[in-house]
Motif scaffolding. Structure first.
Motif, PDB file in Angstrom:
ATOM      1  N   UNK A  92      55.252  12.820  59.047  1.00  0.00           N
ATOM      2  CA  UNK A  92      56.488  12.281  58.480  1.00  0.00           C
ATOM      3  C   UNK A  92      57.200  13.315  57.621  1.00  0.00           C
ATOM      4  N   UNK A  93      56.460  14.164  56.947  1.00  0.00           N
ATOM      5  CA  UNK A  93      57.073  15.192  56.106  1.00  0.00           C
ATOM      6  C   UNK A  93      57.912  16.156  56.942  1.00  0.00           C
ATOM      7  N   UNK A  94      57.488  16.436  58.154  1.00  0.00           N
ATOM      8  CA  UNK A  94      58.255  17.298  59.063  1.00  0.00           C
ATOM      9  C   UNK A  94      59.613  16.664  59.357  1.00  0.00           C
ATOM     10  N   UNK A 152      65.603  16.248  58.540  1.00  0.00           N
ATOM     11  CA  UNK A 152      66.758  15.438  58.150  1.00  0.00           C
ATOM     12  C   UNK A 152      67.479  16.070  56.965  1.00  0.00           C
ATOM     13  N   UNK A 153      66.721  16.507  55.989  1.00  0.00           N
ATOM     14  CA  UNK A 153      67.328  17.112  54.804  1.00  0.00           C
ATOM     15  C   UNK A 153      68.095  18.374  55.170  1.00  0.00           C
ATOM     16  N   UNK A 154      67.522  19.209  56.035  1.00  0.00           N
ATOM     17  CA  UNK A 154      68.199  20.428  56.466  1.00  0.00           C
ATOM     18  C   UNK A 154      69.453  20.147  57.262  1.00  0.00           C
ATOM     19  N   UNK A 155      69.393  19.136  58.128  1.00  0.00           N
ATOM     20  CA  UNK A 155      70.568  18.779  58.927  1.00  0.00           C
ATOM     21  C   UNK A 155      71.673  18.214  58.040  1.00  0.00           C
ATOM     22  N   UNK A 170      66.259  15.215  70.042  1.00  0.00           N
ATOM     23  CA  UNK A 170      65.213  16.215  69.881  1.00  0.00           C
ATOM     24  C   UNK A 170      64.141  15.692  68.932  1.00  0.00           C
ATOM     25  N   UNK A 171      63.189  16.558  68.612  1.00  0.00           N
ATOM     26  CA  UNK A 171      62.086  16.253  67.696  1.00  0.00           C
ATOM     27  C   UNK A 171      62.263  17.049  66.415  1.00  0.00           C
ATOM     28  N   UNK A 172      61.742  16.566  65.293  1.00  0.00           N
ATOM     29  CA  UNK A 172      61.904  17.312  64.039  1.00  0.00           C
ATOM     30  C   UNK A 172      61.185  18.652  64.034  1.00  0.00           C
ATOM     31  N   UNK A 173      60.092  18.764  64.785  1.00  0.00           N
ATOM     32  CA  UNK A 173      59.371  20.034  64.803  1.00  0.00           C
ATOM     33  C   UNK A 173      59.995  21.040  65.762  1.00  0.00           C
TER      34      UNK A 173
END
Length: 307
Positions: free
Chosen positions: A160-162, A167-170, A117-120
């Motif tokens: 990149x911040x997205x 990543x941090x949330x996962x 998937x995508x980060x957004x």
């Protein structure tokens, strides 16, 4: 081995090899359905790295039965994991994701799920749903570059911040994340590529998939290539970039892939992108010639880890 391979990780964590079975669950992408745009990222074509089996009348269970039958319940075969590969498999309503997760969990003999998937396309509700899934889930999350100018240039649609937030949330929920990055993106330099390695190494990223940018039939990049506006990087340059990049990663990260794998019939250029095994050999030889290894420029400077 001078980098930590997926095979090494599987031996330690799973007790054997992993076999990823690609499944098409009918998801789209915000860069394809008009949420962000209709053209897609410049490197992607209409297939979205998928099999297209859903549109040929095979639901996920029928796809699994067709592709995974010889691996299920065979002690001499690898662990079969479902791989939701096509497009962005958390894009859309959370109810659709929940239904697909239930379908995957019910597949006979499935050991886990890799989900691309995508980060957004990840929010706390979807991350919570993935965390609660009744089978192990690993996320494959596209970054491509940590340079926001590059991301805008390739029509990525997020910054990149997205990616860092996703990543941090996962990771906070115990989900492993494999980041996808591309070498040779339009306008990128070696310094940009190495900065992406530093960006990843500073995040709780489990692993990395490297891709050399190739011109796929039907992609926006094809137009630029045919117009002479884009020239793919040379094989020697890709090998040299990889030999500089891998040592910048943390030693505990998994290098799941070190070059791209074009689907049959989609590769237009460069020709060397079809020689997957040869490019792997070249990269391994380059690391050996430089007497370097994963983590040498990061957290394992003195000795090569034994993975």
């Amino acid at each position: 081995m001078r980098y930590r391979t997926l095979a090494a990780w599987c031996r330690r964590r799973l007790g054997g090899r992993m076999r990823k079975i690609p499944l098409d669950a009918g998801f789209s992408c915000p860069n394809r359905d008009g949420t962000l745009s209709f053209g897609g990222c410049v490197f992607c074509n209409q297939a979205g790295s998928g099999t297209g089996l859903l549109h040929k009348g095979f639901d996920p269970r029928a796809q699994w039965d067709r592709l995974a039958a010889k691996f299920v319940n065979d002690p001499d075969e690898p662990h079969p994991w479902a791989y939701l590969q096509s497009f962005s498999n958390t894009h859309g309503p959370v109810e659709k994701l929940a239904a697909v997760l239930a379908q995957v969990a019910a597949l006979p003999g499935v050991r886990g799920l890799c989900l691309g998937t995508r980060p957004d396309c990840l929010d706390p509700e979807k991350l919570d749903l993935l965390t609660a899934a009744p089978l192990p889930v690993r996320l494959e999350l596209g970054l491509q570059s940590a340079n926001d100018r590059t991301l805008a240039r390739i029509n990525r649609g997020h910054d990149a911040a997205c990616f860092a937030r996703a990543v941090t949330g996962a990771a906070a929920r115990g989900l492993d994340v494999c980041a996808h990055v591309i070498a040779g993106l339009p306008g990128e330099t070696l310094e940009d590529f190495l900065a992406t390695m530093d960006f990843l190494a500073a995040l709780p990223v489990w692993g990395v998939k490297f891709h050399n940018l190739f011109v796929a039939r039907g992609s926006l990049l094809e137009r630029s290539w045919r117009a002479g506006e884009y020239q793919p990087m040379e094989r020697a340059a890709y090998v040299a970039w990889m030999a500089r990049a891998i040592p910048r990663l943390r030693a505990d990260m998994v290098v799941e892939r070190i070059n791209a794998d074009p689907a049959p019939g989609e590769l237009l250029a460069p020709d060397w992108a079809s020689d997957k095994s040869g490019v792997i050999r070249d990269i391994r030889q380059a690391l050996k010639d430089l007497d370097t290894w994963q983590g040498r420029d990061r957290d394992a400077p003195d000795a090569m880890p034994q993975w």
